[in-house]
Design an enzyme around this catalytic site. Structure first.
Site, mmCIF file in Angstrom:
data_model
loop_
_atom_site.group_PDB
_atom_site.id
_atom_site.type_symbol
_atom_site.label_atom_id
_atom_site.label_comp_id
_atom_site.label_asym_id
_atom_site.label_seq_id
_atom_site.Cartn_x
_atom_site.Cartn_y
_atom_site.Cartn_z
ATOM 1 N N LYS A 29 -6.061 -6.835 5.323
ATOM 2 C CA LYS A 29 -4.674 -6.584 4.942
ATOM 3 C C LYS A 29 -3.838 -7.822 5.217
ATOM 4 C CE LYS A 29 -0.834 -3.352 5.694
ATOM 5 N NZ LYS A 29 -0.430 -2.079 6.334
ATOM 6 N N ASP A 135 6.655 6.119 8.567
ATOM 7 C CA ASP A 135 6.338 5.990 7.139
ATOM 8 C C ASP A 135 5.152 6.889 6.814
ATOM 9 O OD1 ASP A 135 6.950 4.974 4.672
ATOM 10 O OD2 ASP A 135 5.791 3.138 4.889
#
Length: 202
Positions: A29, A135
């Site tokens: 990532k 989130d």
């Protein structure tokens, strides 16, 4: 080591599959925090000082990567269903490749109640550990063919002592409820075997 295809694109990161020298496939990532809006990033991240006026996007991305790796490692060590944290360097986080797809890409589900219950359970478990994901939505919850979930994406996570912690927790819960209702026409309060949200506060 080889870098393969891009397997995920987010507002603030890109994810690629990579192959190690031993032939193992992992996920890499790359954070790109703040390239679009420094002001928005600074207002949402508790590790960015409000007094900071000039901040390099790569520096912000490195902070996000370090925070994500640390949370992922700690959560994994404590039994949470998260990717295995392998390493972190600059704005890159190396982790295990997840079996499954984001809930947002799943249009049919044989047992939405089972998946919803797991999601609520993980929200509650995080809260009991003094954490709010911030989130926790269909983009950051992976689900495999056995309907087991894996939670991803932790840079926005805050302590339950944060002044907005309760508001953020409730927002996460409402996002879950709205998604399952919209996508699968599922309501936990109408499911005799469904989870009861008030238990979250026990």
């Amino acid at each position: 080591v080889g870098v393969g295809r891009r397997i995920g694109v987010g507002k603030e990161s890109d994810v690629f599959d990579v192959v190690t020298e031993e032939g193992e496939t992992l996920a890499l990532k790359l954070h790109r925090l703040g390239r679009t809006s420094f002001r928005a990033v600074k207002s949402k991240r508790d590790y960015i000082k409000s007094t900071t006026t000039h901040t390099n996007w790569l520096y912000l991305s490195r902070l996000a990567a370090l925070k994500e790796h640390a949370f992922m490692k700690a959560l994994g060590d404590n039994g949470f269903p998260v990717p295995t944290a392998v390493d972190v360097n600059r704005h890159a986080v190396l982790m295990s490749l997840i079996d499954g797809t984001p809930l947002t890409q799943r249009y049919k589900c044989a047992d939405p109640g089972r998946v919803y219950a797991q999601c609520v359970e993980q929200l509650a478990n995080l809260a009991r550990c003094g954490l709010v994901h911030c989130d926790f939505n269909e983009f950051n919850i992976m689900c495999n063919d056995d309907l087991d979930i894996t939670v991803i994406d932790f840079p926005q996570m805050v302590s339950s002592n944060h002044p907005n912690a309760e508001e953020l927790f409730v927002r996460n819960l409402k996002c879950l409820h709205k998604f399952f209702l919209r996508r699968f026409n599922y309501r936990a309060d109408e499911d005799p075997n469904g989870v009861r949200d008030p238990q979250l506060l026990d």
